[in-house]
Motif scaffolding. Structure first.
Motif, PDB file in Angstrom:
ATOM      1  N   CYS A  62       0.834  -1.213   0.000  1.00 35.26           N
ATOM      2  CA  CYS A  62       0.000   0.000   0.000  1.00 35.26           C
ATOM      3  C   CYS A  62       0.863   1.255   0.000  1.00 35.26           C
ATOM      4  O   CYS A  62       1.983   1.257   0.520  1.00 35.26           O
ATOM      5  CB  CYS A  62      -0.932  -0.002   1.206  1.00 35.26           C
ATOM      6  N   ILE A  87      -3.668   3.726  -1.398  1.00 34.92           N
ATOM      7  CA  ILE A  87      -4.015   2.748  -2.424  1.00 34.92           C
ATOM      8  C   ILE A  87      -3.213   1.491  -2.146  1.00 34.92           C
ATOM      9  O   ILE A  87      -2.039   1.565  -1.766  1.00 34.92           O
ATOM     10  CB  ILE A  87      -3.701   3.313  -3.825  1.00 34.92           C
ATOM     11  N   GLU A  92      -4.392   2.458 -10.212  1.00 39.22           N
ATOM     12  CA  GLU A  92      -5.193   2.634 -11.413  1.00 39.22           C
ATOM     13  C   GLU A  92      -5.254   4.129 -11.707  1.00 39.22           C
ATOM     14  O   GLU A  92      -5.655   4.925 -10.856  1.00 39.22           O
ATOM     15  CB  GLU A  92      -6.586   2.059 -11.222  1.00 39.22           C
ATOM     16  N   ASN A 103      -8.462   4.427  -7.657  1.00 38.92           N
ATOM     17  CA  ASN A 103      -8.786   3.318  -6.758  1.00 38.92           C
ATOM     18  C   ASN A 103      -8.280   3.445  -5.322  1.00 38.92           C
ATOM     19  O   ASN A 103      -7.591   2.556  -4.816  1.00 38.92           O
ATOM     20  CB  ASN A 103      -8.273   2.010  -7.364  1.00 38.92           C
ATOM     21  N   VAL A 105      -8.244   3.098  -1.342  1.00 40.52           N
ATOM     22  CA  VAL A 105      -8.830   2.185  -0.361  1.00 40.52           C
ATOM     23  C   VAL A 105      -9.284   2.969   0.876  1.00 40.52           C
ATOM     24  O   VAL A 105     -10.296   2.665   1.485  1.00 40.52           O
ATOM     25  CB  VAL A 105      -7.795   1.103   0.029  1.00 40.52           C
ATOM     26  N   SER A 132     -13.509   0.676  -4.804  1.00 43.14           N
ATOM     27  CA  SER A 132     -12.295   0.337  -4.046  1.00 43.14           C
ATOM     28  C   SER A 132     -12.326   0.842  -2.617  1.00 43.14           C
ATOM     29  O   SER A 132     -11.606   0.334  -1.753  1.00 43.14           O
ATOM     30  CB  SER A 132     -11.059   0.926  -4.752  1.00 43.14           C
ATOM     31  N   ARG A 134     -12.796   1.526   1.136  1.00 40.53           N
ATOM     32  CA  ARG A 134     -13.185   0.732   2.296  1.00 40.53           C
ATOM     33  C   ARG A 134     -13.365   1.573   3.557  1.00 40.53           C
ATOM     34  O   ARG A 134     -14.144   1.220   4.434  1.00 40.53           O
ATOM     35  CB  ARG A 134     -12.129  -0.356   2.567  1.00 40.53           C
ATOM     36  N   SER A 172      -8.373  -1.670   6.689  1.00 43.82           N
ATOM     37  CA  SER A 172      -8.033  -2.014   5.307  1.00 43.82           C
ATOM     38  C   SER A 172      -6.541  -1.886   5.024  1.00 43.82           C
ATOM     39  O   SER A 172      -6.041  -2.437   4.044  1.00 43.82           O
ATOM     40  CB  SER A 172      -8.831  -1.162   4.320  1.00 43.82           C
TER      41      SER A 172
END
Length: 198
Positions: A62, A87, A92, A103, A105, A132, A134, A172
């Motif tokens: 990440c 991320i 992306e 994207n 997270v 994506s 969370r 996450s």
């Protein structure tokens, strides 16, 4: 935020203007909104979050990104700049310019008086459309309060932290941050005491 004129712009027009500009703007539903500067506590908190995330994610899958990186929400057509986002896995991006991520997270927003209602309402509604995403985390800048929304299926589960000695768990990313580090070097405004005769 103030809108640029009354006309509607295409996403391509916005991106052409944004890439040529010295100032950041947000694009929502065909309208371009100038983004105002934040306060010193706002930038200190955002910097603290980014620094803590960067250290904790180093060497893993990440990555943390600071507020200069643009984010696109495909529907309803929104480009914005989150204060901090993370991320996991492959990044992306929208196109060959590689300046717009798709994207995240986790997204952090540091609340400002002028944008708090937007960050809690419409902006969160847009962010929630990102498949994506969370966790959405809101951080107050004038007192210790962190609000976390964790996606569990179709629901967002809310928790709040008010303890300066507490820890923010980011599921996450499988990491924790001390609240004291998030608020390191932040000077809160004095608390106004209301006298009986006021």
């Amino acid at each position: 935020m103030s809108s640029r004129a009354d006309r509607l712009y295409t996403a391509d027009e916005y991106l052409a203007l944004e890439r040529a500009s010295d100032h950041k703007s947000e694009f929502v539903n065909g309208r371009i909104y100038a983004m105002t500067g934040g306060s010193i506590p706002h930038y200190v908190i955002a910097g603290n979050i980014f620094g803590e995330l960067r250290n904790r994610l180093r060497g893993g899958p990440c990555r943390a990104f600071f507020e200069g990186v643009r984010l696109k929400v495909s529907q309803p057509g929104m480009y914005t700049y989150a204060d901090v986002m993370a991320i996991c896995g492959a990044q992306e991006v929208e196109d060959s310019h590689r300046d717009t991520l798709l994207n995240p997270v986790v997204i952090f927003e540091v609340l400002s008086p002028s944008t708090e209602a937007y960050d809690r309402g419409e902006k969160f509604e847009h962010y929630a459309l990102l498949p994506s995403l969370r966790e959405y985390i809101l951080v107050s800048q004038d007192h210790v309060r962190i609000e976390k929304f964790l996606r569990q299926g179709e629901q967002w589960v809310f928790t709040a932290i008010n303890d300066p000695e507490g820890h923010l768990r980011i599921e996450s990313l499988d990491c924790e941050m001390p609240v004291s580090e998030i608020y390191l070097d932040v000077e809160f405004p004095p608390v106004r005491r209301i006298r009986a005769n006021d």
